[in-house]
Design an enzyme around this catalytic site. Structure first.
Site, mmCIF file in Angstrom:
data_model
loop_
_atom_site.group_PDB
_atom_site.id
_atom_site.type_symbol
_atom_site.label_atom_id
_atom_site.label_comp_id
_atom_site.label_asym_id
_atom_site.label_seq_id
_atom_site.Cartn_x
_atom_site.Cartn_y
_atom_site.Cartn_z
ATOM 1 C CG ASN A 101 -35.480 -30.411 29.287
ATOM 2 O OD1 ASN A 101 -35.274 -30.541 28.071
ATOM 3 N ND2 ASN A 101 -34.740 -29.643 30.047
ATOM 4 C CG HIS A 118 -41.531 -32.339 23.736
ATOM 5 N ND1 HIS A 118 -40.237 -32.058 23.340
ATOM 6 C CD2 HIS A 118 -42.327 -31.810 22.767
ATOM 7 C CE1 HIS A 118 -40.257 -31.401 22.192
ATOM 8 N NE2 HIS A 118 -41.510 -31.231 21.833
ATOM 9 C CB CYS A 149 -52.868 -50.530 30.514
ATOM 10 S SG CYS A 149 -54.399 -49.683 30.951
ATOM 11 C CB CYS A 152 -57.172 -52.692 29.008
ATOM 12 S SG CYS A 152 -55.642 -52.083 28.261
ATOM 13 N N GLY A 189 -30.647 -23.709 26.215
ATOM 14 C CA GLY A 189 -30.227 -25.114 26.163
ATOM 15 C C GLY A 189 -30.998 -25.974 25.183
ATOM 16 C CB THR A 190 -33.626 -25.873 23.003
ATOM 17 O OG1 THR A 190 -34.197 -26.586 21.898
ATOM 18 C CG2 THR A 190 -33.936 -24.400 22.873
ATOM 19 C CB SER A 191 -30.519 -28.326 19.034
ATOM 20 O OG SER A 191 -31.686 -29.129 19.048
ATOM 21 C CG ASN A 215 -26.998 -23.793 22.844
ATOM 22 O OD1 ASN A 215 -25.914 -24.364 22.940
ATOM 23 N ND2 ASN A 215 -28.081 -24.382 22.357
ATOM 24 N N PRO A 216 -24.036 -22.805 24.748
ATOM 25 C CG PRO A 216 -23.061 -24.700 25.717
ATOM 26 C CD PRO A 216 -24.337 -23.923 25.651
HETATM 27 P P1 OAD Z 1 -30.764 -31.232 21.884
HETATM 28 O O1 OAD Z 1 -29.954 -32.392 22.363
HETATM 29 O O2 OAD Z 1 -31.207 -31.224 20.469
HETATM 30 O O3 OAD Z 1 -29.974 -29.873 22.122
HETATM 31 C C1 OAD Z 1 -29.362 -29.572 23.347
HETATM 32 C C2 OAD Z 1 -28.715 -28.214 23.223
HETATM 33 O O4 OAD Z 1 -28.171 -27.903 24.494
HETATM 34 C C3 OAD Z 1 -27.562 -28.139 22.209
HETATM 35 O O5 OAD Z 1 -27.782 -27.055 21.317
HETATM 36 C C4 OAD Z 1 -26.333 -27.893 23.085
HETATM 37 O O6 OAD Z 1 -25.374 -27.009 22.463
HETATM 38 C C5 OAD Z 1 -26.949 -27.242 24.298
HETATM 39 N N1 OAD Z 1 -26.194 -27.393 25.559
HETATM 40 C C6 OAD Z 1 -25.336 -28.369 25.949
HETATM 41 N N2 OAD Z 1 -24.882 -28.151 27.197
HETATM 42 C C7 OAD Z 1 -25.476 -26.989 27.627
HETATM 43 C C8 OAD Z 1 -25.430 -26.230 28.820
HETATM 44 N N3 OAD Z 1 -24.681 -26.616 29.872
HETATM 45 N N4 OAD Z 1 -26.164 -25.099 28.887
HETATM 46 C C9 OAD Z 1 -26.934 -24.706 27.836
HETATM 47 N N5 OAD Z 1 -27.012 -25.385 26.690
HETATM 48 C C10 OAD Z 1 -26.304 -26.519 26.571
HETATM 49 O O7 OAD Z 1 -32.005 -31.103 22.893
HETATM 50 P P2 OAD Z 1 -33.386 -30.318 22.704
HETATM 51 O O8 OAD Z 1 -33.212 -29.064 21.939
HETATM 52 O O9 OAD Z 1 -34.011 -30.254 24.045
HETATM 53 O O10 OAD Z 1 -38.091 -34.434 21.881
HETATM 54 O O11 OAD Z 1 -34.183 -31.352 21.822
HETATM 55 C C11 OAD Z 1 -35.496 -31.068 21.478
HETATM 56 C C12 OAD Z 1 -36.333 -32.330 21.475
HETATM 57 O O12 OAD Z 1 -35.729 -33.326 20.655
HETATM 58 C C13 OAD Z 1 -36.435 -33.026 22.824
HETATM 59 O O13 OAD Z 1 -37.462 -32.501 23.646
HETATM 60 C C14 OAD Z 1 -36.769 -34.417 22.436
HETATM 61 C C15 OAD Z 1 -35.710 -34.575 21.377
HETATM 62 O O14 OAD Z 1 -35.820 -35.624 20.543
HETATM 63 C C16 OAD Z 1 -38.847 -35.517 21.944
HETATM 64 O O15 OAD Z 1 -38.515 -36.524 22.548
HETATM 65 C C17 OAD Z 1 -40.155 -35.370 21.238
#
Ligand code: OAD
Length: 247
Positions: A101, A118, A149, A152, A189-191, A215-216
Site C-alpha cells: 500500500n 511500492h 519538479c 528543473c 488483504g492482497t489478491s 482475506n474474505p
Molecule cells: P487488490 O485490489 O488486487 O486486492 C485486494 C484484496 O483485498 C482482494 O483479494 C480482496 O478480496 C481483499 N479484501 C477486500 N476487503 C478486505 C478486508 N476488509 N480485509 C482483508 N482483505 C480484503 O489489491 P493488492 O493485492 O494490494 O500496485 O494489489 C496489489 C498491487 O496492485 C497494488 O499495490 C498496486 C495494484 O495495482 C501498484 O500500483 C504497482
C-alpha cells in the site's frame, strides 16, 4: 470465522520472526477502494491502465488526476482496527511489515519497521530524474496538475512503483531476507496477483515459515497456505490479537 486458529495463536506467541505482507484489503475498512474490487475503477480505467510509465508518458495529467483523486480520498481516511493491531505487533522484536500500500496508513497508525514495497503516494520525484532528491508533498488536492519538479521545473511523478518498473533492490533484498527468516508469514488483504510482492509468501514457505492468508475472498494462494482465514482483516487481526493476549 469457522477456522481453527489454535496452532496459529501458539505460533504467533512464540514466533521469533513474524512477517506480515499487506495489500489494499487492509485499508478497505478505512474507506479506501481496493484495486480489483467492484469499486476499484476510476472513471473507466483500471489500475493497470494508469499505473504504468507508458500511460504517464502518454497523458501525465490524466495519470495525475487519478493520483490526486486517490490522495484526496486517502487524506480523509483514518487507520482502522487492522492497522492498529499491526502497529501494536510491530513493537515486538523480529516483526517486519511489508506493505504494497502507498497510502501511509500503517505509518499513521504508528507501525514500526514498515517496508514500503511500492513506494508512497505522498512522495514525489522528478519524472526526468534531474537529480532532485524525492520530496514529500501532502497537499490534497494538489494545486497544479501535473506538479513540477522544484529543481528543473519539469514534470514531477508520484513516488510509487508502476507496472513494468523494478522494485528498489534494497527494498527487495530486505523483504526477501525477512521472508526467508520468518517463522510465521501472514498475507493480509492482497489478491496475490502482483509480483514480485506475491513471491514473498512462496519464498517464506520454501524456507519453512507457517503461512497464513487473511482475506474474505479466495485467491491463488488460498489453497497453498497452511491456514486460510476467510474473513476481513479488521476482524481476523482483532480476534487473533485478543487470543494472543488471553494467554
Ligand atoms: P487488490 O485490489 O488486487 O486486492 C485486494 C484484496 O483485498 C482482494 O483479494 C480482496 O478480496 C481483499 N479484501 C477486500 N476487503 C478486505 C478486508 N476488509 N480485509 C482483508 N482483505 C480484503 O489489491 P493488492 O493485492 O494490494 O500496485 O494489489 C496489489 C498491487 O496492485 C497494488 O499495490 C498496486 C495494484 O495495482 C501498484 O500500483 C504497482
Amino acid at each position: 470465522m469457522p477456522v481453527d486458529t489454535e496452532e496459529l495463536v501458539t505460533r504467533l506467541r512464540s514466533a521469533r520472526a513474524l512477517v506480515v505482507l499487506t495489500g489494499a484489503g487492509v485499508s478497505a475498512a478505512s474507506g479506501i477502494p481496493t484495486f480489483r474490487g467492484d469499486d476499484g475503477l476510476w472513471r473507466q480505467y483500471r489500475a493497470e491502465d494508469l499505473a504504468t510509465p507508458e500511460a504517464f508518458a502518454r497523458d501525465p495529467r490524466l495519470v495525475w488526476e487519478w493520483y490526486d483523486w486517490r490522495r484526496t480520498t486517502i487524506a480523509a481516511c483514518r487507520p482502522n482496527a487492522a492497522h492498529e493491531v499491526l502497529a501494536r505487533w510491530s513493537e515486538r522484536p523480529g516483526f517486519t511489515l511489508v506493505t504494497q500500500n502507498v497510502d501511509g496508513l500503517h505509518e499513521r497508525a504508528g507501525t514500526r519497521n514498515v517496508i514500503r514495497f511500492h513506494g508512497s503516494i505522498w512522495e514525489l520525484r522528478c519524472a526526468a530524474d534531474c537529480g532532485a532528491p524525492p520530496w514529500e508533498d501532502r497537499t490534497a488536492p494538489l494545486t497544479n496538475l501535473p506538479p513540477a519538479c522544484p529543481l528543473c521545473g519539469g514534470i514531477a511523478r508520484p513516488g510509487v512503483v508502476w507496472f513494468g518498473e523494478n522494485i528498489d533492490p534494497d527494498i527487495l533484498e530486505r523483504s526477501s531476507a525477512a521472508a526467508a527468516r520468518a517463522d510465521v508469514f501472514l498475507s493480509v488483504g492482497t489478491s496475490s496477483l502482483v509480483f514480485p510482492a506475491a513471491a514473498l509468501l512462496h519464498h517464506a514457505k520454501r524456507n519453512g515459515a507457517f503461512t497464513v492468508e487473511i482475506n474474505p475472498g479466495a485467491t491463488d494462494i488460498s489453497r497453498m497456505v497452511d491456514l486460510p482465514i476467510a474473513a476481513p482483516a479488521e476482524d481476523a487481526l482483532g480476534m487473533l490479537d485478543a487470543r494472543i493476549k488471553m494467554g
